[in-house]
Scaffold this motif. Structure first.
Motif, PDB file in Angstrom:
ATOM      1  N   ASN A   9      -8.156  27.783  -2.764  1.00  0.00           N
ATOM      2  CA  ASN A   9      -8.551  27.526  -1.377  1.00  0.00           C
ATOM      3  C   ASN A   9      -8.256  28.757  -0.524  1.00  0.00           C
ATOM      4  O   ASN A   9      -7.094  29.145  -0.369  1.00  0.00           O
ATOM      5  N   PRO A  10      -9.290  29.383   0.038  1.00  0.00           N
ATOM      6  CA  PRO A  10      -9.079  30.644   0.750  1.00  0.00           C
ATOM      7  C   PRO A  10      -8.228  30.516   2.016  1.00  0.00           C
ATOM      8  O   PRO A  10      -7.756  31.530   2.536  1.00  0.00           O
ATOM      9  N   SER A  11      -8.029  29.301   2.511  1.00  0.00           N
ATOM     10  CA  SER A  11      -7.229  29.163   3.737  1.00  0.00           C
ATOM     11  C   SER A  11      -5.731  29.106   3.452  1.00  0.00           C
ATOM     12  O   SER A  11      -4.927  29.075   4.376  1.00  0.00           O
ATOM     13  N   THR A  12      -5.363  29.107   2.165  1.00  0.00           N
ATOM     14  CA  THR A  12      -3.935  29.002   1.815  1.00  0.00           C
ATOM     15  C   THR A  12      -3.169  30.250   2.221  1.00  0.00           C
ATOM     16  O   THR A  12      -3.629  31.372   1.995  1.00  0.00           O
ATOM     17  N   GLU A  13      -2.010  30.066   2.815  1.00  0.00           N
ATOM     18  CA  GLU A  13      -1.119  31.184   3.162  1.00  0.00           C
ATOM     19  C   GLU A  13       0.302  30.638   3.253  1.00  0.00           C
ATOM     20  O   GLU A  13       0.500  29.420   3.400  1.00  0.00           O
ATOM     21  N   ASN A  25       0.807  -1.227   0.000  1.00  0.00           N
ATOM     22  CA  ASN A  25       0.000   0.000   0.000  1.00  0.00           C
ATOM     23  C   ASN A  25       0.841   1.278   0.000  1.00  0.00           C
ATOM     24  O   ASN A  25       0.578   2.208   0.760  1.00  0.00           O
ATOM     25  N   VAL A  26       1.858   1.322  -0.849  1.00  0.00           N
ATOM     26  CA  VAL A  26       2.648   2.549  -1.001  1.00  0.00           C
ATOM     27  C   VAL A  26       1.772   3.588  -1.706  1.00  0.00           C
ATOM     28  O   VAL A  26       1.199   3.324  -2.755  1.00  0.00           O
ATOM     29  N   LEU A  27       1.657   4.731  -1.078  1.00  0.00           N
ATOM     30  CA  LEU A  27       0.713   5.738  -1.567  1.00  0.00           C
ATOM     31  C   LEU A  27       1.343   7.126  -1.468  1.00  0.00           C
ATOM     32  O   LEU A  27       1.904   7.489  -0.427  1.00  0.00           O
ATOM     33  N   THR A  28       1.249   7.888  -2.547  1.00  0.00           N
ATOM     34  CA  THR A  28       1.758   9.254  -2.560  1.00  0.00           C
ATOM     35  C   THR A  28       0.587  10.205  -2.414  1.00  0.00           C
ATOM     36  O   THR A  28      -0.399  10.088  -3.143  1.00  0.00           O
ATOM     37  N   VAL A  29       0.674  11.116  -1.467  1.00  0.00           N
ATOM     38  CA  VAL A  29      -0.443  12.014  -1.168  1.00  0.00           C
ATOM     39  C   VAL A  29       0.063  13.447  -1.088  1.00  0.00           C
ATOM     40  O   VAL A  29       1.113  13.715  -0.493  1.00  0.00           O
ATOM     41  N   ASN A  30      -0.701  14.362  -1.663  1.00  0.00           N
ATOM     42  CA  ASN A  30      -0.404  15.784  -1.523  1.00  0.00           C
ATOM     43  C   ASN A  30      -1.378  16.366  -0.499  1.00  0.00           C
ATOM     44  O   ASN A  30      -2.577  16.478  -0.759  1.00  0.00           O
ATOM     45  N   HIS A  31      -0.850  16.718   0.676  1.00  0.00           N
ATOM     46  CA  HIS A  31      -1.692  17.300   1.726  1.00  0.00           C
ATOM     47  C   HIS A  31      -1.726  18.824   1.673  1.00  0.00           C
ATOM     48  O   HIS A  31      -2.286  19.457   2.572  1.00  0.00           O
ATOM     49  N   GLY A  32      -1.104  19.408   0.643  1.00  0.00           N
ATOM     50  CA  GLY A  32      -1.046  20.867   0.588  1.00  0.00           C
ATOM     51  C   GLY A  32       0.021  21.428   1.516  1.00  0.00           C
ATOM     52  O   GLY A  32       0.875  22.190   1.102  1.00  0.00           O
ATOM     53  N   VAL A  33      -0.004  21.026   2.751  1.00  0.00           N
ATOM     54  CA  VAL A  33       1.036  21.404   3.722  1.00  0.00           C
ATOM     55  C   VAL A  33       2.255  20.498   3.613  1.00  0.00           C
ATOM     56  O   VAL A  33       3.332  20.837   4.106  1.00  0.00           O
ATOM     57  N   THR A  82       2.940   3.877   7.889  1.00  0.00           N
ATOM     58  CA  THR A  82       4.111   4.711   8.088  1.00  0.00           C
ATOM     59  C   THR A  82       4.132   5.804   7.035  1.00  0.00           C
ATOM     60  O   THR A  82       3.733   5.575   5.902  1.00  0.00           O
ATOM     61  N   GLU A  83       4.576   6.993   7.426  1.00  0.00           N
ATOM     62  CA  GLU A  83       4.597   8.130   6.502  1.00  0.00           C
ATOM     63  C   GLU A  83       5.972   8.782   6.502  1.00  0.00           C
ATOM     64  O   GLU A  83       6.621   8.868   7.549  1.00  0.00           O
ATOM     65  N   ALA A  84       6.386   9.240   5.323  1.00  0.00           N
ATOM     66  CA  ALA A  84       7.531  10.153   5.223  1.00  0.00           C
ATOM     67  C   ALA A  84       7.027  11.376   4.464  1.00  0.00           C
ATOM     68  O   ALA A  84       6.218  11.246   3.547  1.00  0.00           O
ATOM     69  N   PHE A  85       7.493  12.563   4.850  1.00  0.00           N
ATOM     70  CA  PHE A  85       6.944  13.766   4.201  1.00  0.00           C
ATOM     71  C   PHE A  85       7.971  14.886   4.142  1.00  0.00           C
ATOM     72  O   PHE A  85       8.943  14.917   4.906  1.00  0.00           O
ATOM     73  N   VAL A  86       7.707  15.812   3.209  1.00  0.00           N
ATOM     74  CA  VAL A  86       8.434  17.073   3.112  1.00  0.00           C
ATOM     75  C   VAL A  86       7.407  18.187   3.257  1.00  0.00           C
ATOM     76  O   VAL A  86       6.355  18.149   2.601  1.00  0.00           O
ATOM     77  N   ASP A  87       7.695  19.160   4.080  1.00  0.00           N
ATOM     78  CA  ASP A  87       6.797  20.308   4.179  1.00  0.00           C
ATOM     79  C   ASP A  87       6.784  21.089   2.869  1.00  0.00           C
ATOM     80  O   ASP A  87       7.832  21.282   2.248  1.00  0.00           O
ATOM     81  N   THR A  88       5.615  21.569   2.478  1.00  0.00           N
ATOM     82  CA  THR A  88       5.524  22.510   1.358  1.00  0.00           C
ATOM     83  C   THR A  88       5.741  23.919   1.924  1.00  0.00           C
ATOM     84  O   THR A  88       5.768  24.108   3.140  1.00  0.00           O
ATOM     85  N   PRO A  89       5.852  24.927   1.062  1.00  0.00           N
ATOM     86  CA  PRO A  89       5.991  26.305   1.577  1.00  0.00           C
ATOM     87  C   PRO A  89       4.670  26.903   2.054  1.00  0.00           C
ATOM     88  O   PRO A  89       4.636  28.075   2.394  1.00  0.00           O
ATOM     89  N   TRP A 124       1.674  31.232   8.961  1.00  0.00           N
ATOM     90  CA  TRP A 124       0.908  30.341   9.852  1.00  0.00           C
ATOM     91  C   TRP A 124       1.721  30.004  11.100  1.00  0.00           C
ATOM     92  O   TRP A 124       1.215  30.042  12.221  1.00  0.00           O
ATOM     93  N   ARG A 125       3.008  29.701  10.901  1.00  0.00           N
ATOM     94  CA  ARG A 125       3.857  29.323  12.052  1.00  0.00           C
ATOM     95  C   ARG A 125       4.022  30.489  13.022  1.00  0.00           C
ATOM     96  O   ARG A 125       3.990  30.305  14.247  1.00  0.00           O
ATOM     97  N   ALA A 126       4.195  31.689  12.467  1.00  0.00           N
ATOM     98  CA  ALA A 126       4.363  32.862  13.339  1.00  0.00           C
ATOM     99  C   ALA A 126       3.093  33.100  14.149  1.00  0.00           C
ATOM    100  O   ALA A 126       3.150  33.404  15.349  1.00  0.00           O
ATOM    101  N   ARG A 127       1.934  32.949  13.512  1.00  0.00           N
ATOM    102  CA  ARG A 127       0.665  33.160  14.213  1.00  0.00           C
ATOM    103  C   ARG A 127       0.476  32.104  15.313  1.00  0.00           C
ATOM    104  O   ARG A 127       0.069  32.412  16.435  1.00  0.00           O
ATOM    105  N   PHE A 128       0.795  30.862  14.986  1.00  0.00           N
ATOM    106  CA  PHE A 128       0.643  29.774  15.957  1.00  0.00           C
ATOM    107  C   PHE A 128       1.601  29.991  17.132  1.00  0.00           C
ATOM    108  O   PHE A 128       1.228  29.787  18.301  1.00  0.00           O
ATOM    109  N   ALA A 129       2.842  30.407  16.817  1.00  0.00           N
ATOM    110  CA  ALA A 129       3.796  30.673  17.900  1.00  0.00           C
ATOM    111  C   ALA A 129       3.298  31.781  18.814  1.00  0.00           C
ATOM    112  O   ALA A 129       3.447  31.696  20.038  1.00  0.00           O
ATOM    113  N   ARG A 130       2.672  32.818  18.223  1.00  0.00           N
ATOM    114  CA  ARG A 130       2.115  33.898  19.070  1.00  0.00           C
ATOM    115  C   ARG A 130       0.991  33.349  19.935  1.00  0.00           C
ATOM    116  O   ARG A 130       0.885  33.655  21.125  1.00  0.00           O
ATOM    117  N   GLU A 131       0.131  32.512  19.333  1.00  0.00           N
ATOM    118  CA  GLU A 131      -0.968  31.915  20.104  1.00  0.00           C
ATOM    119  C   GLU A 131      -0.430  31.091  21.272  1.00  0.00           C
ATOM    120  O   GLU A 131      -1.045  31.041  22.342  1.00  0.00           O
TER     121      GLU A 131
END
Ligand SMILES: [Fe+2]
Length: 182
Positions: A162-166, A101-109, A123-130, A171-178
């Protein structure tokens, strides 16, 4: 109550049927190192694996799984450095005896490659997108045979509507402030 977080994800643990086979899998495919290995009195062998000096281990494998244990986890996930490493992992998984069940998925993030390891653990391996985009987000539009720039360009176009894209930095800076970290 102190609002600052006091936990971070550190490791996962599996009960396994064949410790040597599973240590070979996680060290060979993901490059984890065995940081310790020993015996639990009355229970059998135990192996600790990791790839980050901040953690003694990120994965712990317990010999002695029985059929009745079932699989009591969803997946364990490894962040990898870049898309070339992700491509290499995918190639290895496709040839690895017992991997399914090797599967490639684009999660956007994240650009992700999943598999069921030789004993059926997801099991998952991933690279963060920008980018950050509201989760869960699943797309099968991820062709790892394309070059890095083309993968990024196609993902960017996919997320455009997708309006939630940034940018992930925002996103990280906002989460760190939160979290009170900045
Ligand atoms: Fe994951």
């Amino acid at each position: 109550m102190n609002p600052r977080p006091t936990v971070r994800l550190s490791h996962a643990g599996f009960h396994v049927f064949d410790l040597d086979r599973m240590v070979d899998f996680f060290t060979s495919v993901y490059g984890l190192r065995v940081t310790d290995r020993g015996t639990l009195p009355g229970r059998g062998e135990i192996a600790f694996l990791g790839a980050d000096p901040r953690d003694h281990h990120q994965l712990v494998l317990y010999q002695g799984r029985t059929a009745r244990d079932g699989v009591h986890h969803n997946h364990v996930s490894f962040e990898v450095n870049d898309l070339d490493r992700l491509r290499e992992i995918r190639r290895t998984l496709e040839e690895w005896l017992g991997v399914t069940n090797v599967l490639t998925v684009n999660h956007g993030v994240a650009w992700s490659v999943y598999c069921d390891d030789p004993e059926g653990n997801r099991t998952e391996a991933f690279v963060d997108t920008p980018w950050h985009v509201a989760q869960p987000y699943f797309s099968d539009e991820l062709d790892l045979s394309l070059d890095d720039e083309e993968i990024a360009a196609r993902t960017r176009r996919m997320l455009d509507g997708n309006p939630s894209t940034e940018p992930v930095g925002e996103w990280r800076a906002r989460f760190a402030r939160e979290l009170g970290l900045e």
